[in-house]
Write a protein that holds these residues in place. Structure first.
Motif, PDB file in Angstrom:
ATOM      1  N   GLN A   1       0.846  -1.192   0.000  1.00  0.00           N
ATOM      2  CA  GLN A   1       0.000   0.000   0.000  1.00  0.00           C
ATOM      3  C   GLN A   1       0.885   1.247   0.000  1.00  0.00           C
ATOM      4  OE1 GLN A   1      -3.051  -0.086   3.058  1.00  0.00           O
ATOM      5  NE2 GLN A   1      -3.207  -2.317   2.880  1.00  0.00           N
ATOM      6  N   TYR A   2       0.285   2.371  -0.392  1.00  0.00           N
ATOM      7  CA  TYR A   2       1.059   3.615  -0.413  1.00  0.00           C
ATOM      8  C   TYR A   2       0.254   4.745   0.214  1.00  0.00           C
ATOM      9  CZ  TYR A   2      -1.687   5.484  -4.325  1.00  0.00           C
ATOM     10  OH  TYR A   2      -2.700   5.963  -5.112  1.00  0.00           O
ATOM     11  N   VAL A   3       0.991   5.777   0.610  1.00  0.00           N
ATOM     12  CA  VAL A   3       0.399   7.040   1.032  1.00  0.00           C
ATOM     13  C   VAL A   3       0.990   8.134   0.160  1.00  0.00           C
ATOM     14  CG1 VAL A   3      -0.122   6.386   3.414  1.00  0.00           C
ATOM     15  CG2 VAL A   3       2.109   7.365   2.869  1.00  0.00           C
ATOM     16  N   ALA A   4       0.208   9.178  -0.073  1.00  0.00           N
ATOM     17  CA  ALA A   4       0.658  10.305  -0.884  1.00  0.00           C
ATOM     18  C   ALA A   4       0.240  11.594  -0.194  1.00  0.00           C
ATOM     19  CB  ALA A   4       0.056  10.232  -2.287  1.00  0.00           C
ATOM     20  N   GLU A   5       1.096  12.566  -0.272  1.00  0.00           N
ATOM     21  CA  GLU A   5       0.833  13.850   0.388  1.00  0.00           C
ATOM     22  C   GLU A   5       1.442  14.969  -0.456  1.00  0.00           C
ATOM     23  OE1 GLU A   5      -0.931  15.962   3.421  1.00  0.00           O
ATOM     24  OE2 GLU A   5      -0.868  13.778   3.405  1.00  0.00           O
ATOM     25  N   ILE A   6       0.730  16.087  -0.557  1.00  0.00           N
ATOM     26  CA  ILE A   6       1.276  17.280  -1.212  1.00  0.00           C
ATOM     27  C   ILE A   6       2.162  18.004  -0.201  1.00  0.00           C
ATOM     28  CG2 ILE A   6       0.752  19.541  -2.231  1.00  0.00           C
ATOM     29  CD1 ILE A   6      -0.191  17.379  -4.061  1.00  0.00           C
ATOM     30  N   LEU A   7       3.411  18.215  -0.581  1.00  0.00           N
ATOM     31  CA  LEU A   7       4.351  19.009   0.214  1.00  0.00           C
ATOM     32  C   LEU A   7       4.708  20.236  -0.604  1.00  0.00           C
ATOM     33  CD1 LEU A   7       6.851  16.239   1.438  1.00  0.00           C
ATOM     34  CD2 LEU A   7       4.727  17.004   2.532  1.00  0.00           C
ATOM     35  N   SER A   8       4.756  21.380   0.053  1.00  0.00           N
ATOM     36  CA  SER A   8       5.071  22.602  -0.689  1.00  0.00           C
ATOM     37  C   SER A   8       5.786  23.608   0.206  1.00  0.00           C
ATOM     38  CB  SER A   8       3.793  23.227  -1.251  1.00  0.00           C
ATOM     39  OG  SER A   8       3.034  23.833  -0.230  1.00  0.00           O
ATOM     40  N   SER A   9       6.365  24.599  -0.448  1.00  0.00           N
ATOM     41  CA  SER A   9       6.984  25.684   0.313  1.00  0.00           C
ATOM     42  C   SER A   9       5.916  26.505   1.018  1.00  0.00           C
ATOM     43  CB  SER A   9       7.832  26.568  -0.607  1.00  0.00           C
ATOM     44  OG  SER A   9       7.064  27.038  -1.704  1.00  0.00           O
ATOM     45  N   ASN A  10       4.698  26.490   0.518  1.00  0.00           N
ATOM     46  CA  ASN A  10       3.607  27.231   1.174  1.00  0.00           C
ATOM     47  C   ASN A  10       3.096  26.517   2.411  1.00  0.00           C
ATOM     48  OD1 ASN A  10       3.641  29.347  -0.653  1.00  0.00           O
ATOM     49  ND2 ASN A  10       2.149  28.394  -2.000  1.00  0.00           N
ATOM     50  N   ASN A  11       2.835  25.194   2.327  1.00  0.00           N
ATOM     51  CA  ASN A  11       2.263  24.507   3.494  1.00  0.00           C
ATOM     52  C   ASN A  11       3.322  24.069   4.514  1.00  0.00           C
ATOM     53  OD1 ASN A  11       3.250  21.907   2.697  1.00  0.00           O
ATOM     54  ND2 ASN A  11       1.332  21.421   1.654  1.00  0.00           N
ATOM     55  N   LYS A  12       4.577  24.018   4.109  1.00  0.00           N
ATOM     56  CA  LYS A  12       5.718  23.722   4.992  1.00  0.00           C
ATOM     57  C   LYS A  12       5.612  22.366   5.699  1.00  0.00           C
ATOM     58  CE  LYS A  12       6.564  28.633   5.594  1.00  0.00           C
ATOM     59  NZ  LYS A  12       5.681  28.946   4.464  1.00  0.00           N
ATOM     60  N   LYS A  13       4.747  21.487   5.200  1.00  0.00           N
ATOM     61  CA  LYS A  13       4.610  20.161   5.775  1.00  0.00           C
ATOM     62  C   LYS A  13       5.843  19.322   5.463  1.00  0.00           C
ATOM     63  CE  LYS A  13      -0.416  20.009   5.276  1.00  0.00           C
ATOM     64  NZ  LYS A  13      -1.547  19.302   4.605  1.00  0.00           N
ATOM     65  N   GLN A  14       6.104  18.366   6.349  1.00  0.00           N
ATOM     66  CA  GLN A  14       7.199  17.418   6.170  1.00  0.00           C
ATOM     67  C   GLN A  14       6.643  16.004   6.326  1.00  0.00           C
ATOM     68  OE1 GLN A  14      10.681  18.333   8.609  1.00  0.00           O
ATOM     69  NE2 GLN A  14       9.909  20.392   8.905  1.00  0.00           N
ATOM     70  N   LEU A  15       7.345  15.032   5.781  1.00  0.00           N
ATOM     71  CA  LEU A  15       7.000  13.635   6.000  1.00  0.00           C
ATOM     72  C   LEU A  15       8.189  12.923   6.608  1.00  0.00           C
ATOM     73  CD1 LEU A  15       5.134  12.245   2.833  1.00  0.00           C
ATOM     74  CD2 LEU A  15       4.178  12.782   5.073  1.00  0.00           C
ATOM     75  N   TYR A  16       7.897  12.059   7.575  1.00  0.00           N
ATOM     76  CA  TYR A  16       8.903  11.110   8.035  1.00  0.00           C
ATOM     77  C   TYR A  16       8.529   9.767   7.432  1.00  0.00           C
ATOM     78  CZ  TYR A  16      11.767   7.880  10.513  1.00  0.00           C
ATOM     79  OH  TYR A  16      12.662   6.889  10.787  1.00  0.00           O
ATOM     80  N   ILE A  17       9.457   9.205   6.676  1.00  0.00           N
ATOM     81  CA  ILE A  17       9.264   7.922   6.001  1.00  0.00           C
ATOM     82  C   ILE A  17      10.297   6.963   6.582  1.00  0.00           C
ATOM     83  CG2 ILE A  17       9.267   6.741   3.769  1.00  0.00           C
ATOM     84  CD1 ILE A  17       8.911   9.764   2.655  1.00  0.00           C
ATOM     85  N   PRO A  18       9.854   5.932   7.307  1.00  0.00           N
ATOM     86  CA  PRO A  18      10.818   5.044   7.964  1.00  0.00           C
ATOM     87  C   PRO A  18      11.464   4.058   7.000  1.00  0.00           C
ATOM     88  CG  PRO A  18       8.593   4.308   8.419  1.00  0.00           C
ATOM     89  CD  PRO A  18       8.474   5.581   7.619  1.00  0.00           C
ATOM     90  N   GLU A  19      12.436   3.346   7.508  1.00  0.00           N
ATOM     91  CA  GLU A  19      13.031   2.241   6.752  1.00  0.00           C
ATOM     92  C   GLU A  19      11.920   1.276   6.354  1.00  0.00           C
ATOM     93  OE1 GLU A  19      15.945   0.362   9.211  1.00  0.00           O
ATOM     94  OE2 GLU A  19      17.155   2.176   9.395  1.00  0.00           O
ATOM     95  N   GLY A  20      12.093   0.624   5.207  1.00  0.00           N
ATOM     96  CA  GLY A  20      11.094  -0.347   4.768  1.00  0.00           C
ATOM     97  C   GLY A  20      10.067   0.233   3.814  1.00  0.00           C
ATOM     98  N   PHE A  21      10.335   1.430   3.313  1.00  0.00           N
ATOM     99  CA  PHE A  21       9.432   2.080   2.368  1.00  0.00           C
ATOM    100  C   PHE A  21      10.203   2.508   1.127  1.00  0.00           C
ATOM    101  CE2 PHE A  21       7.063   2.199   6.180  1.00  0.00           C
ATOM    102  CZ  PHE A  21       5.717   2.293   5.808  1.00  0.00           C
TER     103      PHE A  21
END
Length: 185
Positions: free
Chosen positions: A97-117
């Motif tokens: 399975q997968y997850v998807a997220e919009i990251l941008s300079s405007n929203n300043k969101k970050q993702l932590y993606i662990p080992e195994g992905f």
């Protein structure tokens, strides 16, 4: 910072506290003690990477096999990307399975993606600049790539962009034929 587990709960959406006024903004993009407290993760980052991409450039789906597997903390400092993480842990209930997220300079969101992905991103804006920290060093012999448009994964990439891949990413393997993370013993 606000930390939200996504539909694959090991992948974390991180939203920093941003202080804005008429002069601009300020936020701590990474602070080890707060990261560890808010995520309950005891990880160390050993390498920072920075890439710039044009619209339609897709990088991925990349990963490294153990013992050189990498966790990643990713963010966009210019532009906008669709960021995707695929669970390649054979023993996981969310395997494939997968997850998807919009990251941008405007929203300043970050993702932590662990080992195994497996991980990839597609630049949606005219250009993007993308920063990421890794928990292990780049190790070319451990690196693998799953083809971006694998029919088993069926990732919902935007259809209106002219996808551009590196020669290496064009050689990505299918999900079914890829060397994936082994089952835990």
């Amino acid at each position: 910072m606000k930390v939200t587990p996504l539909s694959i709960p090991e992948v974390l959406l991180i939203e920093p506290h941003v202080f804005e006024d008429s002069r601009g903004f300020f936020f701590e993009s990474f602070r080890e003690d707060v990261f560890k407290k808010e995520t309950s993760l005891d990880v160390s980052f050993v390498q920072d990477n920075h890439s710039k991409s044009s619209q339609g450039v897709l990088r991925g789906l990349h990963y490294q096999l153990p013992p050189h597997a990498q966790g990643k903390l990713v963010r966009v400092i210019q532009g906008e990307v669709l960021d995707v993480a695929v669970d390649i842990r054979k023993s996981s209930p969310t395997f494939g399975q997968y997850v998807a997220e919009i990251l941008s300079s405007n929203n300043k969101k970050q993702l932590y993606i662990p080992e195994g992905f497996a991980h990839g991103f597609l630049t949606l804006s005219e250009t993007s600049e993308y920063l990421y920290k890794t928990t292990d060093f780049y190790h070319p012999k451990s690196e693998r790539c799953i083809i971006w448009n694998d029919t088993t994964l069926n990732i919902d990439w935007p259809k209106d962009l002219n996808i551009q891949l590196s020669p290496k990413d064009l050689l990505g393997q299918s999900f079914k034929s890829s060397e994936l993370f082994p089952c835990k013993q």
